[in-house]
Write an enzyme that holds these catalytic residues in place. Structure first.
Site, PDB file in Angstrom:
ATOM      1  N   GLU A 185     -18.313  21.975 127.472  1.00  0.00           N
ATOM      2  CA  GLU A 185     -18.225  21.910 126.003  1.00  0.00           C
ATOM      3  C   GLU A 185     -18.709  20.560 125.475  1.00  0.00           C
ATOM      4  OE1 GLU A 185     -14.354  23.038 124.561  1.00  0.00           O
ATOM      5  OE2 GLU A 185     -14.542  25.075 125.341  1.00  0.00           O
ATOM      6  N   LYS A 310      -9.609  34.356 119.354  1.00  0.00           N
ATOM      7  CA  LYS A 310     -10.967  34.431 119.917  1.00  0.00           C
ATOM      8  C   LYS A 310     -11.344  35.908 119.876  1.00  0.00           C
ATOM      9  CE  LYS A 310     -10.496  30.662 123.318  1.00  0.00           C
ATOM     10  NZ  LYS A 310     -10.056  30.350 124.706  1.00  0.00           N
TER      11      LYS A 310
HETATM   12  P1  PGA Z   1     -12.923  29.267 127.765  1.00  0.00           P
HETATM   13  O1  PGA Z   1     -11.600  28.518 127.388  1.00  0.00           O
HETATM   14  O2  PGA Z   1     -13.601  28.421 128.814  1.00  0.00           O
HETATM   15  O3  PGA Z   1     -12.417  30.552 128.378  1.00  0.00           O
HETATM   16  O4  PGA Z   1     -13.751  29.470 126.570  1.00  0.00           O
HETATM   17  C1  PGA Z   1     -11.453  27.592 126.388  1.00  0.00           C
HETATM   18  C2  PGA Z   1      -9.970  27.454 126.124  1.00  0.00           C
HETATM   19  O5  PGA Z   1      -9.158  27.641 127.035  1.00  0.00           O
HETATM   20  O6  PGA Z   1      -9.580  27.197 124.989  1.00  0.00           O
HETATM   21 ZN    ZN Z   2      -7.315  27.341 125.597  1.00  0.00          ZN
END
Ligand code: PGA
Ligand code: ZN
Length: 392
Positions: A185, A310
């Site tokens: 990220e 999400k």
């Molecule tokens: P992810 O997780 O890598 O599954 O997108 C991000 C998170 O745990 O917030």
């Molecule tokens: Zn998370």
């Protein structure tokens, strides 16, 4: 009326092939692409590989062409065509791409206005990931160390201050020869443990008038009996993990606490919320997986006072919307969130406004993250009477 629907491959920020669809109506063409997680919860909608989606797609295309661009109806069609509880047959990734494209068509490309204009549109405060670890890569077992510019007067000021803080942290790590690189990220990866990271982000947060947060992503540490800290070799029982989380939150004044316990550790969440919810936001991500049923359990058990939203954890926009409405009605703060594998699509920004979310997690650097910030920055200029959300 929907006159065409196309499936297109699109690479995400992890270099994987993700799903994009383009939906054509009498009024124009609307597309949507979907992200992919790395530290996924086990209750998420199933994500299918692109080649599998390619095989399934023609059947859906046939059913959708000729329909009106009514997103609720299309979501129901996706659910009934799939016939499983977690989109095992058509894939949550394909379902969500169609769901969002349909909602975009309905709102003529302005997803934030899907339910009409509100008197004051509220823009979510961004939560920026500055130092990382765990499954995303980095020196710590905890996954994300976060900053929240809660005093920012608009989205541009918010992201500018996050970027400055991110650079300041990078410089500090470089000066101490601790810097390793950037993770999935674009948070800094460094040779640094939890304690030193907390010292560093706390001093930066003070300089920049920000709040701090941690996404522990603790399911990744849990082996069914203990929380395993790979770097230090520590093995913590549930009680010891509870003590560590509580002490950390209090000592360093960490306001935002996401997934401090594993995805089925409702009782630990409840105990923490009982003790800290007055001054802290305790947020479930893997705990809920944007599932209505799991949120109902969380409400009943008073497990948290916040929930990560999400949409690709559940597969359609209307299912996500119902989770958001329930959260709002029970005083749980909805935090809309990106995934670690993102595309350049920016719908999460619109959803932050549409759903009145006080917070949005969408990283800081990298064009796939900045795309969302840019959308908020630009909408701020367009929207009548915009205002920044207040901390929940
Ligand atoms: P992810 O997780 O890598 O599954 O997108 C991000 C998170 O745990 O917030
Ligand atoms: Zn998370």
């Amino acid at each position: 009326m929907i006159t065409d629907l196309r499936l297109l491959p699109v690479l995400n920020s992890k270099g994987e092939t993700s799903v994009k669809v383009s939906l054509v109506t009498d009024s124009g063409s609307y597309s949507a692409s979907v992200p992919s997680g790395t530290s996924k919860g086990s209750n998420e909608a199933k994500e299918l590989a692109f080649e599998k989606v390619r095989r399934i797609f023609p059947k859906l295309r046939q059913k959708i062409i000729g329909l009106e661009e009514n997103p609720e109806k299309i979501d129901r069609l996706l659910i009934s065509t799939d016939r499983t509880s977690n989109f095992r047959s058509i894939g949550g990734n394909l379902a969500l791409a169609i769901s969002i494209a349909a909602a975009r068509a309905q709102s003529h490309g302005n997803l934030w206005k899907l339910d009409g204009l509100k008197e004051n549109e509220t823009f979510p405060l961004p939560i920026g990931n500055v130092i990382g670890g765990g499954a995303h890569g980095g020196g710590t077992d905890w996954q994300e160390f976060l900053l929240i510019p809660y005093m920012a007067k608009n989205p541009l000021e918010a992201i500018e201050s996050l970027i400055h803080a991110w650079y300041a942290i990078g410089d500090e790590l470089k000066k101490k020869s601790l810097l390793v690189g950037r993770n999935l990220e674009n948070a800094w990866m460094a040779n640094i443990d939890e304690e030193d990271t907390l010292e560093l982000i706390s001093s930066i947060a003070q300089d920049w008038h920000m709040r701090t947060g941690i996404d522990f992503a603790a399911s990744g540490l849990w082996d069914g009996k203990c929380y395993n800290y790979r770097k230090s070799g520590m093995k913590l029982t549930t009680d010891k993990q509870f003590d560590l989380v509580k002490e950390t939150a209090e000592k360093y004044k960490i306001w935002y606490l996401e997934d401090p316990f594993h995805e089925n550790g409702f009782a630990s969440f409840t105990a923490l919320t009982r003790e800290l919810s007055k001054n802290h936001l305790i947020v479930g991500d893997d705990l809920y997986c944007t599932s209505l049923r799991r949120l109902e359990k969380g409400i009943q058990e008073k497990a948290t006072n916040g929930i990560i939203i999400k949409p690709n954890q559940v597969g359609t926009l209307s299912q996500s919307q119902r989770v958001v409405s329930l959260a709002h009605s029970k005083g749980f703060a909805p935090v809309v969130s990106h995934r670690s594998g993102e595309t350049g699509d920016d719908w999460i920004a619109d959803l932050g406004i549409l759903w009145n979310a006080p917070l949005i997690k969408t990283g800081i650097m990298g064009m796939e993250r900045l795309a969302k910030h840019n959308r908020l920055i630009q909408l701020w200029e367009d929207v009548p009477n915009p205002r920044m959300a207040e901390l929940p």
